[in-house]
Every structure is written in structure tokens, then in C-alpha cells.
Scaffold this active site. Sequence first.
Site, short mmCIF file in Angstrom:
data_model
loop_
_atom_site.label_atom_id
_atom_site.label_comp_id
_atom_site.label_asym_id
_atom_site.label_seq_id
_atom_site.Cartn_x
_atom_site.Cartn_y
_atom_site.Cartn_z
N CYS A 53 0.67 -1.17 0.07
CA CYS A 53 0.01 0.09 0.03
C CYS A 53 0.92 1.17 -0.09
CB CYS A 53 -0.97 0.14 1.11
SG CYS A 53 -1.86 -1.45 1.55
N ARG A 55 -4.97 7.08 -3.13
CA ARG A 55 -5.64 5.59 -3.26
C ARG A 55 -6.11 4.99 -2.03
NH1 ARG A 55 -3.21 0.91 -2.60
NH2 ARG A 55 -3.97 -1.02 -3.75
#
Length: 309
Positions: free
Chosen positions: A169, A210
Site C-alpha cells: 500500500c 488511493r
Amino acid sequence: MTAVVPEFLPDVLAWVVVAAFVATAALERYDRRRARVVGAGAWVAFGAFWGVLFPQFAFGMKSFVEGALSLAAVPLCLYAGYQLYAGRDSLFLLSRAVGAMGLIYLPFTTVEPAREFLVEAVSYQTYLVIEALGYDPAFTVAEENGYHSAFVFTDATGHEYYTYLVLACTGIGSMSIFGGLIAAVDAPLRRKLRAFALAVGVIWLLNVARNVFIALAFGNQWFQFFVDPITTLVGYSQPGMVSFFIADRVLSQLLALVALVGILWLVVRDVPEVLTIVEDVAYLVTGNEYDLRRTVAADGGTRRDDAGR
């Protein structure tokens, strides 16, 4: 039945692959015949690496995009190895780029302090943006990895939606890709540093956005569509995971592919030499030769203000 892959195997293969590509780059300067042999072996090992990752992406992570890409990478790697062994020497550049990508990425997978710092830094920035948007989830330590990287949203009924960030991530994978591409080519250092800084900056910002989007979409259950078909298809036991699946596995990953193309365009404006690698990738995929540097130059897509510096 899902194939069981030993946890250590991907990491071991990754180091073997990177070592083989680095050895190929070293041998290329002195003995191209041996470099072709080692390089071909590196590509075969790289194909095996993606084959090993396929079950994890497709079945473990329920990521059809990453699963499809990893599966497609297997024959492409084998074909690249064959082409290099057969004498397509331009693939030495792509091989060098893959080795550089690995040297950037792998330390974060094996050096615990580096991984923890990166994950927690991105998590904290993600939390700051979520908070600035008016949301107030609990920001806490993730049980799974011990990092301060978890977000817990609580709805009106008291139900909690828990998600946490991992190394994937942080955007380090995409940063490594562009870092490897830029490092591999022969271009003036100033242009390479400028392109790398631009790529890393854009990736970092988009990646935080995101993470914010996925956390909010899951925490607020924005995408509870086609719940029964998706839970049946993917195998989720909790219907609330559908929002996570759509936000992360579908929308974010598809948009990430678009973003990578856009970032590549920004990079080649400063370092058009990277297009040589892109041409080889396009050849491996389509079987056709391309002259992208001439096309981009004709469209005025590269910067020439300091081409000699």
C-alpha cells in the site's frame, strides 16, 4: 483446491532473480555470450517467480487484475529469455532495469525497520487526509503486522470496519519500477534525477489518495452493489467486504494501470532513452517492432532544454 505455496519461496526466488539479473549486467561488459546464458536463466527464474505469485494474487488476495497480470508474465518472461539467448541484445537493457528494480524494492521486504518506517509514514499521511476530509476513524496498531497502520470505522449501529496498510500500500512497487527503468538507461544524471523525483512524487501523492479512497469506501460502505454475486464469486463470508473489493481490487487497480501509463509519459519527456525498454516490452507482447522514440520526438513529447547535460 488452491495450490499451497511455501511462504519463503517467493522471497527466495526474488533474491535469486535479482542476483541473476545483476550478474547478467556485470557479465554484459566482458562476456556477452555468457551474459546471454545467465540472462536467459534469469528470465526463466523470473517467470517462475510470477507463476509462484499467481495463486496468492488470484486466490489469496482475490485480485483478478494482479492475478491475470502475473499469469501473463510467465510466458512473457520465458519468451524474453529465449529472445535474449537468441541474440536480441537490446534485452540486456530490460534485464538491467529488472535487476535495478529488485535492488530498490527487496530491501523494504527484508529490512524490518525500513518496511516499518515506510508503512507507518504512508499510514500517518493517509490518516491526516482522512481527518482533513471530516472523517474520524480510530487510527491504531494493526494486529497483523504490529505497525501503526490500521483504520477502524464505526457505523451508527456500532459495527466496525477494520482495514490496515501493508508494504504493497506504500507505492514502493511502482517507485521501484520507474527507478529501475531510469537507472538502467544511459542518460545524463541530471535528467535521470529529475525524472525519478517527478515519478516518485506523483506516485506518492496518488498512492496516498488511493489509500484514502479505499479506507473511506470500505469504512462507509460506498459500494455495496451486486453483493450476493460478488461474495459468491470471491468467497467473502462478510457482505461488507464487497465495498473493499470494488474499491481496491477493481477500481483502484484499474486506475493504477492508467496512472502508470501517465507517469511513464512524464518520465519519457525527460528521459526518452527509457522508450528503448518500452519498445522491447511492446515487441515481446505483440511480436512487432516499434520506433517509439521517433514517434514521441515527432509529436514534440520530449524535453530538449538540457539534452546534453
